[in-house]
Structure formats: C-alpha cells, structure tokens
Design an enzyme around this catalytic site. Structure first.
Site, PDB file in Angstrom:
ATOM      1  N   TYR A  67     -51.227 -27.645 -85.376  1.00 26.80           N
ATOM      2  CA  TYR A  67     -52.410 -27.249 -84.594  1.00 26.80           C
ATOM      3  C   TYR A  67     -53.550 -28.180 -84.944  1.00 26.80           C
ATOM      4  O   TYR A  67     -54.644 -27.778 -85.286  1.00 26.80           O
ATOM      5  CB  TYR A  67     -52.753 -25.786 -84.909  1.00 26.80           C
ATOM      6  CG  TYR A  67     -53.545 -25.096 -83.824  1.00 26.80           C
ATOM      7  CD1 TYR A  67     -53.011 -24.893 -82.563  1.00 26.80           C
ATOM      8  CD2 TYR A  67     -54.836 -24.622 -84.070  1.00 26.80           C
ATOM      9  CE1 TYR A  67     -53.730 -24.236 -81.571  1.00 26.80           C
ATOM     10  CE2 TYR A  67     -55.566 -23.969 -83.087  1.00 26.80           C
ATOM     11  CZ  TYR A  67     -55.004 -23.778 -81.831  1.00 26.80           C
ATOM     12  OH  TYR A  67     -55.712 -23.124 -80.844  1.00 26.80           O
ATOM     13  N   GLY A  68     -53.249 -29.486 -84.880  1.00 26.38           N
ATOM     14  CA  GLY A  68     -54.265 -30.493 -85.140  1.00 26.38           C
ATOM     15  C   GLY A  68     -54.738 -31.082 -83.821  1.00 26.38           C
ATOM     16  O   GLY A  68     -54.950 -30.358 -82.837  1.00 26.38           O
ATOM     17  N   GLN A  86     -53.334 -32.988 -81.405  1.00 22.74           N
ATOM     18  CA  GLN A  86     -52.492 -32.738 -80.227  1.00 22.74           C
ATOM     19  C   GLN A  86     -52.092 -31.279 -80.101  1.00 22.74           C
ATOM     20  O   GLN A  86     -52.079 -30.712 -79.004  1.00 22.74           O
ATOM     21  CB  GLN A  86     -51.236 -33.624 -80.271  1.00 22.74           C
ATOM     22  CG  GLN A  86     -51.511 -35.078 -79.954  1.00 22.74           C
ATOM     23  CD  GLN A  86     -52.126 -35.261 -78.579  1.00 22.74           C
ATOM     24  OE1 GLN A  86     -51.750 -34.618 -77.604  1.00 22.74           O
ATOM     25  NE2 GLN A  86     -53.101 -36.150 -78.499  1.00 22.74           N
ATOM     26  N   ARG A 112     -48.428 -23.481 -91.165  1.00 17.20           N
ATOM     27  CA  ARG A 112     -48.223 -22.857 -92.481  1.00 17.20           C
ATOM     28  C   ARG A 112     -49.329 -21.834 -92.753  1.00 17.20           C
ATOM     29  O   ARG A 112     -50.499 -22.081 -92.430  1.00 17.20           O
ATOM     30  CB  ARG A 112     -48.150 -23.916 -93.585  1.00 17.20           C
ATOM     31  CG  ARG A 112     -49.212 -24.967 -93.486  1.00 17.20           C
ATOM     32  CD  ARG A 112     -48.972 -26.100 -94.444  1.00 17.20           C
ATOM     33  NE  ARG A 112     -49.943 -27.164 -94.181  1.00 17.20           N
ATOM     34  CZ  ARG A 112     -49.950 -28.329 -94.777  1.00 17.20           C
ATOM     35  NH1 ARG A 112     -49.017 -28.618 -95.665  1.00 17.20           N
ATOM     36  NH2 ARG A 112     -50.871 -29.235 -94.489  1.00 17.20           N
ATOM     37  N   SER A 143     -55.025 -24.386 -90.307  1.00 14.95           N
ATOM     38  CA  SER A 143     -54.794 -24.101 -88.887  1.00 14.95           C
ATOM     39  C   SER A 143     -54.545 -22.629 -88.606  1.00 14.95           C
ATOM     40  O   SER A 143     -54.844 -22.150 -87.511  1.00 14.95           O
ATOM     41  CB  SER A 143     -53.572 -24.876 -88.396  1.00 14.95           C
ATOM     42  OG  SER A 143     -53.748 -26.240 -88.593  1.00 14.95           O
ATOM     43  N   GLU A 146     -45.572 -38.614 -90.295  1.00 14.73           N
ATOM     44  CA  GLU A 146     -44.978 -38.811 -91.631  1.00 14.73           C
ATOM     45  C   GLU A 146     -44.374 -37.536 -92.214  1.00 14.73           C
ATOM     46  O   GLU A 146     -43.551 -37.617 -93.127  1.00 14.73           O
ATOM     47  CB  GLU A 146     -46.011 -39.412 -92.601  1.00 14.73           C
ATOM     48  CG  GLU A 146     -47.231 -38.553 -92.888  1.00 14.73           C
ATOM     49  CD  GLU A 146     -48.377 -38.757 -91.894  1.00 14.73           C
ATOM     50  OE1 GLU A 146     -48.130 -39.221 -90.770  1.00 14.73           O
ATOM     51  OE2 GLU A 146     -49.525 -38.424 -92.256  1.00 14.73           O
ATOM     52  N   GLN A 170     -42.924 -35.145 -90.142  1.00 12.41           N
ATOM     53  CA  GLN A 170     -41.956 -34.606 -89.192  1.00 12.41           C
ATOM     54  C   GLN A 170     -40.510 -34.618 -89.697  1.00 12.41           C
ATOM     55  O   GLN A 170     -39.791 -33.620 -89.527  1.00 12.41           O
ATOM     56  CB  GLN A 170     -42.040 -35.347 -87.860  1.00 12.41           C
ATOM     57  CG  GLN A 170     -43.295 -35.025 -87.068  1.00 12.41           C
ATOM     58  CD  GLN A 170     -43.271 -35.626 -85.677  1.00 12.41           C
ATOM     59  OE1 GLN A 170     -42.225 -36.030 -85.176  1.00 12.41           O
ATOM     60  NE2 GLN A 170     -44.430 -35.697 -85.046  1.00 12.41           N
ATOM     61  N   HIS A 217     -44.908 -38.862 -79.653  1.00 10.83           N
ATOM     62  CA  HIS A 217     -44.839 -40.259 -80.104  1.00 10.83           C
ATOM     63  C   HIS A 217     -43.358 -40.598 -80.257  1.00 10.83           C
ATOM     64  O   HIS A 217     -42.568 -39.729 -80.636  1.00 10.83           O
ATOM     65  CB  HIS A 217     -45.574 -40.399 -81.438  1.00 10.83           C
ATOM     66  CG  HIS A 217     -45.890 -41.819 -81.818  1.00 10.83           C
ATOM     67  ND1 HIS A 217     -44.910 -42.724 -82.164  1.00 10.83           N
ATOM     68  CD2 HIS A 217     -47.066 -42.482 -81.896  1.00 10.83           C
ATOM     69  CE1 HIS A 217     -45.469 -43.892 -82.447  1.00 10.83           C
ATOM     70  NE2 HIS A 217     -46.780 -43.770 -82.275  1.00 10.83           N
ATOM     71  N   GLY A 219     -56.553 -35.730 -78.632  1.00 10.94           N
ATOM     72  CA  GLY A 219     -56.410 -34.341 -78.199  1.00 10.94           C
ATOM     73  C   GLY A 219     -57.677 -33.758 -77.589  1.00 10.94           C
ATOM     74  O   GLY A 219     -57.622 -33.078 -76.561  1.00 10.94           O
TER      75      GLY A 219
END
Ligand SMILES: NC(=O)c1ccc[n+]([C@@H]2O[C@H](COP(=O)([O-])OP(=O)(O)OC[C@H]3O[C@@H](n4cnc5c(N)ncnc54)[C@H](OP(=O)(O)O)[C@@H]3O)[C@@H](O)[C@H]2O)c1
Length: 162
Positions: A24-25, A27, A47, A52, A83, A85, A107, A133
């Site tokens: 929930y950053g 994007q 988390r 978030s 990094e 993911q 991406h 975003g």
C-alpha cells in the site's frame, strides 16, 4: 505495439472477482483506491506491524496479512518494492495462490530476470504505469488516466524451475 483505450476493455470481466493488492505504497494505494472506486472487490495485503495497515483502514478498504489476502484471490497484484518481491512471493504468495488466478506486476523486473517464476496454472499480467502513484490517482479522480505498458500471457512466460 497495440494501443488500448478505455473503450477497448471490459471492466465487467472483473465483476465478482476478488482482487488482492499486495503493498500500500505509491502504486498499491493508488491502484487499490481506484479499483475500489470502480466497484471492484479489493483486499489490501500488508504487514500488521507496518505503516500501511492503519492507512488502509483509514481509507476504508479491507486489509489482511499477505497470505490471507492471497488465499482465494482471483487477481494478485504484486505492488511491493521490487527488491522484496521474490522472498514475499516464495514465502507468502506461492503457497496460497489458487490455480487459475492471475498474478499481476507493475514492473517487468521480477519476471524478466526470473526472480519470480510463476507456476503454469496462473496467468501473468504486467500493467506498468508510466506515472507515479499519486499522479495516477489524481488523473483517475479527474476522470482521466495515465498510460501504461501492458503485457499478458495465459501461462507463465518462463519454464518453472524444478
Ligand atoms: N513508485 C511508482 O510510482 C511506480 C511506478 C511504476 C511502477 N512501479 C512498480 O510498482 C511496484 C511497487 O512499487 P512502489 O514504488 O509502489 O512500492 P513502495 O511504495 O515502496 O511500497 C511500499 C509498500 O510495500 C510494503 N512493504 C515494503 N517492504 C515490505 C516487506 N518486507 N514486507 C511486507 N510489505 C512490505 C510497505 O508496507 P509497510 O507500510 O508495512 O512498510 C508498503 O505498503 C514495483 O514493482 C515498482 O517497480 C512503481
């Protein structure tokens, strides 16, 4: 290259489907809010001890820990930093991803470099916006949009590792 506009796509295909937005950053927030406003069923996976979690709740969206958000989802959107993911995919997404789901990226990095190798029984989509975003969200609220690179396949584009 084929150019698609709004009139070329059918949002109804996602009607009744469960969408898990992981992260929930920049994007994640923009896309989750736009899906929600478009009437789609969105759960944000993040988390519990992170920043978030409460922000999702304050925005009025459903929130769950990542494994729970993935369970039963028809579309899983990997909107986490590139990094992190691969590890999150291995530990929390792959064990809970249902057959026939679609795994979506913003991406091409993880798939191109085979840091994530999805199973053959899921679809893989890339929808890579050419905007930050906040700008996506702003353009959506103004009734417009931003361009994005799209790629999709009905099976994994690479051979799964044993
Ligand atoms: N930035 C852009 O506008 C942009 C544009 C086009 C494409 N993309 C692509 O979109 C994808 C997402 O990028 P982004 O910039 O939106 O990411 P981001 O803003 O850095 O993502 C932050 C989110 O990821 C969560 N997160 C970070 N590390 C985590 C971990 N170890 N475990 C669980 N959650 C974690 C954070 O949770 P907490 O709050 O708990 O820390 C937060 O919800 C990437 O593939 C990127 O290349 C980004």
């Amino acid at each position: 290259m084929k150019i698609y506009h709004d009139a070329d796509v059918d949002l109804g295909i996602l009607s009744g489907k469960k969408i898990a937005v992981l992260g929930y950053g920049a994007q994640g927030r923009a896309q989750a809010l736009c899906f929600h406003d478009s009437g789609l069923d969105v759960t944000v996976g993040t988390r519990k001890n992170g920043k978030s979690w409460n922000r999702v709740k304050e925005d009025g969206l459903k929130v769950a820990e990542i494994p729970d958000a993935v369970k039963g989802a028809d579309v899983v959107m990997m909107l986490l930093p590139d990094e992190v993911q691969p590890d999150i995919y291995k530990e929390m997404v792959k064990p809970n991803l249902k057959a026939g789901a679609a795994l979506e990226f913003a991406h091409g990095f993880a798939i191109t470099y085979e840091l994530i190798v999805p199973p053959d029984n899921v679809d893989v989509i890339m929808m890579a916006p050419k905007a930050p975003g906040d700008m996506e969200r702003l353009m959506f609220l103004e009734g417009f949009g931003v361009p994005a690179w799209c790629a999709f396949t009905r099976t994994s584009p690479v051979t799964p590792r044993k």
